[in-house]
Structure formats: structure tokens, C-alpha cells
Design a protein around this motif. Sequence first.
Motif, PDB file in Angstrom:
ATOM      1  N   PHE A 269       0.877  -1.211   0.062  1.00 17.79           N
ATOM      2  CA  PHE A 269      -0.050  -0.020   0.005  1.00 17.79           C
ATOM      3  C   PHE A 269       0.878   1.250   0.192  1.00 17.79           C
ATOM      4  CE2 PHE A 269      -2.547  -3.391   1.591  1.00 17.79           C
ATOM      5  CZ  PHE A 269      -3.777  -3.406   1.165  1.00 17.79           C
ATOM      6  N   GLY A 270       0.955   2.249  -1.088  1.00 21.45           N
ATOM      7  CA  GLY A 270       2.117   2.984  -1.362  1.00 21.45           C
ATOM      8  C   GLY A 270       3.436   2.266  -1.112  1.00 21.45           C
ATOM      9  N   ASN A 271       4.365   3.077  -0.046  1.00 17.54           N
ATOM     10  CA  ASN A 271       5.582   2.372   0.160  1.00 17.54           C
ATOM     11  C   ASN A 271       5.520   1.146   1.344  1.00 17.54           C
ATOM     12  OD1 ASN A 271       6.833   4.080  -1.510  1.00 17.54           O
ATOM     13  ND2 ASN A 271       7.027   5.648   0.059  1.00 17.54           N
ATOM     14  N   THR A 272       4.466   0.824   1.747  1.00 19.71           N
ATOM     15  CA  THR A 272       4.140   0.046   2.941  1.00 19.71           C
ATOM     16  C   THR A 272       3.936  -1.366   2.479  1.00 19.71           C
ATOM     17  OG1 THR A 272       3.580   1.802   4.144  1.00 19.71           O
ATOM     18  CG2 THR A 272       3.289  -0.184   5.353  1.00 19.71           C
ATOM     19  N   ARG A 273       4.859  -2.315   2.805  1.00 22.06           N
ATOM     20  CA  ARG A 273       4.475  -3.818   2.375  1.00 22.06           C
ATOM     21  C   ARG A 273       3.919  -4.589   3.358  1.00 22.06           C
ATOM     22  NH1 ARG A 273       7.383  -8.155   2.567  1.00 22.06           N
ATOM     23  NH2 ARG A 273       7.560  -9.637   0.745  1.00 22.06           N
ATOM     24  N   LEU A 274       2.797  -5.108   3.527  1.00 21.85           N
ATOM     25  CA  LEU A 274       2.021  -5.667   4.477  1.00 21.85           C
ATOM     26  C   LEU A 274       2.378  -7.417   4.031  1.00 21.85           C
ATOM     27  CD1 LEU A 274      -0.955  -3.656   5.295  1.00 21.85           C
ATOM     28  CD2 LEU A 274       1.244  -3.515   6.497  1.00 21.85           C
ATOM     29  N   ILE A 275       2.403  -7.945   5.170  1.00 13.75           N
ATOM     30  CA  ILE A 275       2.255  -9.554   4.978  1.00 13.75           C
ATOM     31  C   ILE A 275       1.214 -10.050   5.909  1.00 13.75           C
ATOM     32  CG2 ILE A 275       4.732  -9.934   4.240  1.00 13.75           C
ATOM     33  CD1 ILE A 275       5.320 -10.897   6.929  1.00 13.75           C
ATOM     34  N   ASP A 276       0.853 -11.103   5.449  1.00 10.46           N
ATOM     35  CA  ASP A 276      -0.294 -12.056   6.396  1.00 10.46           C
ATOM     36  C   ASP A 276      -0.392 -13.400   6.042  1.00 10.46           C
ATOM     37  OD1 ASP A 276      -2.355 -12.387   8.122  1.00 10.46           O
ATOM     38  OD2 ASP A 276      -3.829 -10.908   7.441  1.00 10.46           O
ATOM     39  N   ASN A 277      -0.980 -14.387   6.685  1.00  9.70           N
ATOM     40  CA  ASN A 277      -1.031 -15.592   6.069  1.00  9.70           C
ATOM     41  C   ASN A 277      -1.930 -16.452   7.330  1.00  9.70           C
ATOM     42  OD1 ASN A 277       0.428 -17.380   8.621  1.00  9.70           O
ATOM     43  ND2 ASN A 277       1.742 -15.618   8.427  1.00  9.70           N
ATOM     44  N   THR A 278      -2.240 -17.741   6.748  1.00  5.68           N
ATOM     45  CA  THR A 278      -2.774 -18.525   7.736  1.00  5.68           C
ATOM     46  C   THR A 278      -2.552 -19.936   7.491  1.00  5.68           C
ATOM     47  OG1 THR A 278      -5.143 -19.426   8.718  1.00  5.68           O
ATOM     48  CG2 THR A 278      -4.755 -19.221   6.128  1.00  5.68           C
ATOM     49  N   VAL A 279      -2.341 -20.861   8.326  1.00  3.28           N
ATOM     50  CA  VAL A 279      -2.069 -22.242   8.007  1.00  3.28           C
ATOM     51  C   VAL A 279      -3.111 -23.089   8.315  1.00  3.28           C
ATOM     52  CG1 VAL A 279      -0.678 -24.223   8.642  1.00  3.28           C
ATOM     53  CG2 VAL A 279       0.265 -21.826   9.166  1.00  3.28           C
ATOM     54  N   LEU A 280      -3.678 -23.695   6.823  1.00  2.23           N
ATOM     55  CA  LEU A 280      -4.823 -24.655   6.881  1.00  2.23           C
ATOM     56  C   LEU A 280      -4.078 -25.944   7.185  1.00  2.23           C
ATOM     57  CD1 LEU A 280      -6.191 -24.039   3.530  1.00  2.23           C
ATOM     58  CD2 LEU A 280      -6.809 -22.981   5.363  1.00  2.23           C
ATOM     59  N   SER A 281      -4.773 -26.361   8.604  1.00  2.00           N
ATOM     60  CA  SER A 281      -4.101 -27.723   9.172  1.00  2.00           C
ATOM     61  C   SER A 281      -5.520 -28.632   9.107  1.00  2.00           C
ATOM     62  CB  SER A 281      -3.686 -27.133  10.620  1.00  2.00           C
ATOM     63  OG  SER A 281      -3.635 -28.351  11.180  1.00  2.00           O
ATOM     64  N   PRO A 282      -4.807 -29.781   8.767  1.00  2.00           N
ATOM     65  CA  PRO A 282      -6.099 -30.876   8.923  1.00  2.00           C
ATOM     66  C   PRO A 282      -6.464 -31.336  10.430  1.00  2.00           C
ATOM     67  CG  PRO A 282      -3.944 -32.049   8.332  1.00  2.00           C
ATOM     68  CD  PRO A 282      -3.705 -30.400   8.589  1.00  2.00           C
TER      69      PRO A 282
END
Length: 292
Positions: A269-282
Amino acid sequence: MRMIKSIKELREALCGERNKNKTIGLVPTMGFLHEGHMSLVDRAKQTCDIVVMSIFVNPIQFGPNEDLASYPRDLERDTALASARGVDYLFTPSVSEMYPTVNKTTVTVSDVTESLCGASRPGHFDGVATVVTKLFNIVQPAYAFFGMKDAQQVAIIMQMVDDLNMPVTIVPCPIVREKDGLALSSRNVYLNEEQRRQALVLSRAINEAKDAYAGGEKSAEALKELIVSVISHSPLADIDYVEIRNYPSLTEAAIISGQEVLIALAVRFGNTRLIDNTVLSPVKEEAACFAQ
Ligand code: AMP
């Protein structure tokens, strides 16, 4: 809480604790603390007698065009937060304390560092693995606590600890989010109001992918397309990557058939780099965890 800037002084203090048979836990951070960091402290206090938090903005993990100079810092506020939360030792070394000379030794973990953030930030994980090794050698913790916000970092550190027989147990801790879903990050302060509003698209896209997976969609490609289409509704969002990989090996996953997989995104977003995630786990779905 004792504040220490010198490696020698910290070693001496912790030697005293070890002699008293105290279990030492390490929470490594770059400061500008928020509830995500604090959740690691809470977790460390459940497991360990003594909690050491490090605050060090590690220059060697930033690329030449990254935000090392502007990375948010507020040691006074961090000190108050860490102390109130029960940190025993706050280790805040200077750059010259950690790197008195140019490093001639770098810790490089192959394979798991090459995709995702490693592909977008060349050299970043060498810097991370090197500073974490130094912190492990300085503190010699029995346990070290890392957030799944940086899921690739967790995979890399676990690989490094295994490969090099480091005598420390890595404890991955769940992502802490704002009530509206945005994953807490020190870099969120860079966002203006409109970017902050549109940044919700990260957690929304992840949730839609989780729902689609729960509804029977097992194709990684289809889930990626869904995520990209959700994010593309935010005009300010510029996708760096959307990836679905086996976790923690980070090998490519085409079909999700009961194995643990990571859905990871990085979006600018502009100069800002964001990360996100999830782990799908059985077996175990990640428990929702929200900031107070
Ligand atoms: P940082 O200061 O950003 O280098 O983060 C220090 C540690 O806090 C890392 O192990 C991160 O994964 C963890 N962390 C950062 N944000 C969060 C969050 N929102 N939830 C849980 N852990 C986090």
C-alpha cells in the motif's frame, strides 16, 4: 526489569540465572511493541522462569531500498510496555555492540528461504538467520518465541535449529489481529487512513480462501485466484505475492489433501509492504487471537 545494552553484562546476568536453575526464554523483536509482541511475552512467561526480550533493528536484514532508516522506534514506550508485561531483561544493544566489525560469517539457510518473502527481499533471511544465531549464542535460551505472523521466518528458524543442532526449542505463537482483522505490525503506523481501511482486504481474502477450502475447494490455483480477485477490489493494493505452499517445508502445493499448507500474501500500500497468512491444518485450526 533490568535494561542491558552490553553483551558481556547480559551474559553475566544470565549465567547467574542459569546457576539458579532458571529456565530462560527469549523473545526477539525489532521494537515498536504491540500486542503481537506482548503475546509472545505472555507465552514465554507461561513456559519460562526468566523472559529476555531483545529489541534490535537489525541492519543486515534490510535491503538497500528498504525502510531501515525510517523503521519506527520508541524505546521509552517499549520499555514501559515490556516492564508492565513482566519482561525480566530488556536487551537493547547498539549496532556497534552487535556488529563491532564487518561480519565475515553469515548464516544462510537454503531452500525454505528462496520463495515468498525471500524472493522479494534478497538477503533478508540471511540477515535474520545470522542475527537470531547471534542472539541464541548470547542469551542461550532454552526456548525462543516467534510469531506465526512471519510464518516463513518460523519455518527457517526451525530448519536452522534442526540442521545446526542448536539447543533451543522454538515456540511458534498465533497471529494477533486488530478487532477488524488487520494483523498487528509495527509497520501499520506507515498507513494513512485510506490505506489502513483498504488493508483489511488481506485478512478478508484469507478468510474467503479458508471458507472456500472448508467448502471443498482443494485446488491451490483456484484458491490463489480467489484471493487475487478479492484483493483486486482494493485499488490501493499492489500484490507482491499470493502463495500456497506446504508448511513448514514451503514446497509447492497444487492440491490440498489433508496436509498442512500455508496461504501467504504480501501486498503493498504505497511504500508499505504488509504480509499476512494462515496455516490450513487438517488437525488444528489456528485459534483466533485478537488484541485487547
Ligand atoms: P518484529 O519486531 O516485527 O521483528 O517481530 C518480532 C516478533 O514478533 C516476531 O517473531 C514476529 O513474528 C512477532 N509478531 C509480529 N507481529 C505479530 C502479530 N501480529 N502476532 C503475533 N506475533 C507477531
